[in-house]
Write a protein that holds these residues in place. Structure first.
Motif, PDB file in Angstrom:
ATOM      1  N   ALA A 208     -11.758 -11.584 -24.026  1.00  0.00           N
ATOM      2  CA  ALA A 208     -11.726 -10.636 -25.136  1.00  0.00           C
ATOM      3  C   ALA A 208     -12.771 -11.000 -26.179  1.00  0.00           C
ATOM      4  O   ALA A 208     -13.457 -10.128 -26.741  1.00  0.00           O
ATOM      5  N   ARG A 209     -12.896 -12.321 -26.457  1.00  0.00           N
ATOM      6  CA  ARG A 209     -13.890 -12.744 -27.442  1.00  0.00           C
ATOM      7  C   ARG A 209     -15.310 -12.430 -26.968  1.00  0.00           C
ATOM      8  O   ARG A 209     -16.155 -11.974 -27.751  1.00  0.00           O
TER       9      ARG A 209
ATOM     10  N   ALA B 242     -16.204 -10.082 -24.845  1.00  0.00           N
ATOM     11  CA  ALA B 242     -16.394  -8.633 -24.858  1.00  0.00           C
ATOM     12  C   ALA B 242     -16.672  -8.136 -26.261  1.00  0.00           C
ATOM     13  O   ALA B 242     -17.528  -7.259 -26.476  1.00  0.00           O
ATOM     14  N   LYS B 243     -15.916  -8.660 -27.260  1.00  0.00           N
ATOM     15  CA  LYS B 243     -16.143  -8.235 -28.645  1.00  0.00           C
ATOM     16  C   LYS B 243     -17.542  -8.625 -29.117  1.00  0.00           C
ATOM     17  O   LYS B 243     -18.235  -7.850 -29.788  1.00  0.00           O
ATOM     18  N   ALA B 244     -17.950  -9.840 -28.761  1.00  0.00           N
ATOM     19  CA  ALA B 244     -19.291 -10.286 -29.175  1.00  0.00           C
ATOM     20  C   ALA B 244     -20.376  -9.386 -28.588  1.00  0.00           C
ATOM     21  O   ALA B 244     -21.355  -9.043 -29.256  1.00  0.00           O
ATOM     22  N   ARG B 245     -20.200  -8.984 -27.347  1.00  0.00           N
ATOM     23  CA  ARG B 245     -21.193  -8.113 -26.719  1.00  0.00           C
ATOM     24  C   ARG B 245     -21.207  -6.732 -27.380  1.00  0.00           C
ATOM     25  O   ARG B 245     -22.280  -6.156 -27.614  1.00  0.00           O
ATOM     26  N   LYS B 246     -20.003  -6.215 -27.673  1.00  0.00           N
ATOM     27  CA  LYS B 246     -19.930  -4.891 -28.299  1.00  0.00           C
ATOM     28  C   LYS B 246     -20.579  -4.907 -29.672  1.00  0.00           C
ATOM     29  O   LYS B 246     -21.339  -3.994 -30.032  1.00  0.00           O
ATOM     30  N   ASP B 247     -20.262  -5.939 -30.447  1.00  0.00           N
ATOM     31  CA  ASP B 247     -20.856  -6.045 -31.780  1.00  0.00           C
ATOM     32  C   ASP B 247     -22.381  -6.183 -31.689  1.00  0.00           C
ATOM     33  O   ASP B 247     -23.118  -5.607 -32.504  1.00  0.00           O
TER      34      ASP B 247
END
Length: 734
Positions: A609-610, A612-617
């Motif tokens: 999850a971390r 994925a969030k970093a990639r999205k941001d």
């Protein structure tokens, strides 16, 4: 060995492709070996039958020392030939009288001298030339056969030293068949004292063969070469590795050529009035006529051979002049038959361009004449050959722009002119060290063709009209036809003891020199060759002398010595490749960690999850970012392998963000892995991006990409098809 005019590249290609396939060429052995030569009266030895590349530099005083321009003559003239010759064009017979004056440069009296009778190579199937041809199972160049009534020979009617008759015998210095008569030993009634000279008066008759191996007749055309008794070279201590006086007198092998002393030629040629004549040297005065025969006298100093042509079908010659810094005004003439009129002007232009290029890059052309002969149809075996101030080229009925015929005609003319330097002025021993002529000339020709932007266009006109017109650079052709995967013969080997034939002398030497140029730089290479020319013009350099001149002149001794050790005196396979490339994101890893003094465990699900969030941001903040970049860095690893001799390599790794990393790889190690951690993913890795190493077995494995790219295979397939067409074009002109 020189390349036939119409098929100069064809012969190189055929020989080299055969070699690349590992075909075995016959090593000189005789059907009936001759007994060991009887010792000469003075005990002076002959050069060894297996003599090849010299490793010890010659003495500074060799052949009179460096010719500085302060000497009275260009060369240290050792011999003088005064010849009167009459041609019977119906019998293709030459009757000659010759006064041969030879100076003993040694410190010992000389009682026996050796003389080349080259034309006897064509007297019968028992000569060394035809014995080697028979054992190889192949013909010379275009494979022209001698039929009944077409053999040639040279017969000595008398040999005198003053009033005394000179006894003589045939010898076979290389252990060839007893039926080889291309070398004779003269035992002199009166010894020649050190520093003294003697004159031998020789009456001879030369029967020309049907055109074969650089000489002969076809119809009314006569190319007269290897036609008179020619004294061998007495080498002294400190010259080309000699430690005592020795005669250098090899048999006329199928794939060897010539070596002779510099001197003066004064030759009077008598031929029927209707015949056009061209010859080595300058015409002296007006021709004289008597009983329908015309006598012309030609003189040339500071050369080591003489050849001529006579033909009653010749068109009016094309004559122009050329001037250049340091050279006299040169009269250039092109002799050609009517059917090849289209070739005359292109040959003239190529000859004059060659005068300019070689004079600028090596040294000024020293003679006042240059004659280019285009043999007639069905006499192409006389094409593609060189003699001092006299060369033969190729003939083409049409010479279209950007055609294969244009490339062949101009390429052959340039090649044969270049021999005027490497064979003519830099008069190396072509028996024992053919690379100094054939190989260096092939390299220098490639430089000239490259500089003038000349490329081979192999496709026929029809394909060009529909847009199919691949082109090949000169050195790419050379590379494609040189044995690289399993090279067998060092370029420094002699001309006749070669597993893969003479082709690699041309091609591999040219590639070795081209790769050395890429390594040390074009200017350094040219400085080295200018120094070679300065030191050794009008002398007889060895491979060791070339090595020293290049090392000193270029200022790159370490590189020069390494290349000569690995690729001239020896032959080494070069095969470097990119074995693998990997580029992976450096991601956070699951497990426990200390955070503010407490041990925290991050589960796989939480970690995913971390990430994925970093990639999205990151994607939101970098909407125009290229593929292969992101919030996490990439670890790239490239492994290179070496399966041959070491060469200095450059590796370039390119990344998705447009950046690159460049590293060098040197030394004897057989593999190495390079790694980087960068913000972007790798795209490709490439060894030798400048294509410095044409000796490398396979350039396709020099690079790897992470994503499939078919452009290289498509391009190479297209080039391969065009190359097949190139080969078929050559074969079709046989």
């Amino acid at each position: 060995m020189h390349i036939q005019a119409r098929s100069k590249l064809r012969a190189v290609l055929a020989a080299a492709l055969l070699a690349a396939g590992g075909a075995v060429a016959w090593l000189a052995q005789a059907d009936a070996p001759a007994p060991s030569p009887t010792p000469s009266l003075d005990g002076i030895a002959l050069a060894a039958p297996d003599a090849a590349a010299v490793t010890t530099p010659s003495a500074p005083s060799a052949w009179g020392g460096v010719r500085t321009g302060d000497h009275a003559t260009l060369s240290d003239r050792v011999v003088s030939y005064r010849i009167e010759a009459t041609l019977d064009p119906d019998k293709h017979l030459i009757k000659g009288r010759q006064a041969l004056t030879w100076r003993n440069r040694s410190a010992v009296p000389v009682r026996s001298v050796y003389v080349h009778l080259y034309m006897n190579a064509f007297e019968g199937a028992g000569s060394t030339f035809f014995t080697e041809q028979r054992h190889r199972g192949e013909g010379f160049r275009s494979g022209v056969d001698i039929r009944d009534g077409e053999w040639g020979h040279i017969a000595l009617a008398s040999v005198r030293q003053g009033a005394a008759s000179v006894p003589w015998r045939f010898v076979q210095p290389d252990g060839g068949p007893a039926t080889d008569h291309t070398v004779a030993r003269f035992d002199l009634p009166e010894a020649v004292a050190p520093g003294a000279s003697t004159t031998l008066d020789i009456d001879f008759q030369t029967q020309l063969p049907r055109v074969i191996a650089r000489t002969g007749y076809f119809g009314s055309f006569h190319l007269v070469a290897q036609w008179f008794p020619k004294i061998a070279v007495l080498e002294l201590p400190g010259e080309r590795g000699a430690t005592a006086p020795r005669w250098n007198a090899h048999e006329f092998h199928m794939e060897s050529e010539f070596y002779a002393d510099f001197g003066s030629y004064d030759v009077s040629l008598t031929v029927p009035k209707a015949y056009t004549v061209g010859a080595t040297g300058e015409l002296q005065g007006a021709p004289s006529e008597k009983n329908g025969m015309v006598t012309r006298r030609y003189v040339q100093h500071d050369v080591h051979d003489f050849a001529w042509t006579a033909d009653k079908r010749s068109a009016p010659p094309l004559v122009e002049t050329w001037t250049g810094p340091g050279s006299p005004t040169v009269t250039v003439q092109v002799l050609f038959p009517p059917e090849y009129e289209a070739s005359a002007k292109p040959a003239m232009k190529a000859a004059k361009d060659s005068l300019t290029y070689f004079s600028r890059t090596l040294g000024p052309y020293p003679y006042r004449t240059l004659t280019v002969v285009i043999p007639p149809y069905n006499a192409e075996e006389a094409g593609g050959m060189e003699y001092p101030t006299f060369i033969t080229a190729s003939g083409h009925a049409e010479v279209a722009k950007n055609s294969l015929d244009e490339y062949m005609l101009e390429g052959v003319t340039i090649h044969e002119f270049g021999h005027g330097y490497f064979y003519g002025i830099l008069a190396s021993n072509e028996f024992e060290e053919p690379m100094l002529d054939e190989g260096l000339n092939e390299y220098w020709d490639g430089r000239m063709l490259r500089e003038r932007g000349q490329q081979a266009h192999p496709m026929p006109a029809f394909f060009k009209r529909i847009g199919i017109d691949p082109v090949f650079d000169p050195f790419d052709i050379t590379r494609a036809t040189s044995p690289r995967d399993r090279p067998a013969d060092a370029p420094g080997q002699n001309a006749w003891q070669r597993l893969q034939g003479i082709g690699p002398v041309y091609t591999r030497t040219a590639l070795v020199m081209r790769d050395l140029e890429e390594r040390i730089g074009r200017e350094a290479m040219e400085r080295g060759f200018k120094e070679y020319y300065r030191r050794w013009k009008f002398r007889h350099p060895s491979v060791a002398d070339l090595r020293e001149a290049l090392a000193d002149g270029s200022g790159e001794r370490a590189a020069v010595e390494e290349v000569f050790a690995k690729q001239i005196y020896a032959v080494s396979r070069v095969d470097d490749r990119v074995a693998s490339i990997a580029s992976e994101e450096v991601l956070p890893l699951a497990g426990t960690r200390l955070e503010k003094g407490k041990r925290i465990e991050e589960t796989e699900a939480a970690l995913d999850a971390r990430i994925a969030k970093a990639r999205k941001d990151w994607e939101k903040a970098n909407p125009n970012a290229k593929d292969g970049s992101g919030p996490y860095p990439f670890r790239t690893q490239v492994t290179v392998r070496r399966e041959g001799a070491s060469v200095p390599q450059t590796l370039v790794v390119r990344f998705a963000d447009g950046s690159s990393e460049t590293v060098t790889w040197q030394g004897e190690e057989k593999w190495r892995t390079f790694s980087w951690v960068k913000p972007a993913k790798a795209v490709s890795a490439e060894l030798d991006p400048r294509r410095s190493h044409y000796l490398d077995v396979n350039k396709l494995d020099d690079s790897r990409a992470l994503a499939a790219d078919r452009s290289a295979s498509t391009r190479w397939a297209s080039d391969a098809m065009a190359f097949v067409q190139l080969l078929l074009s050559f074969i079709a002109t046989v």
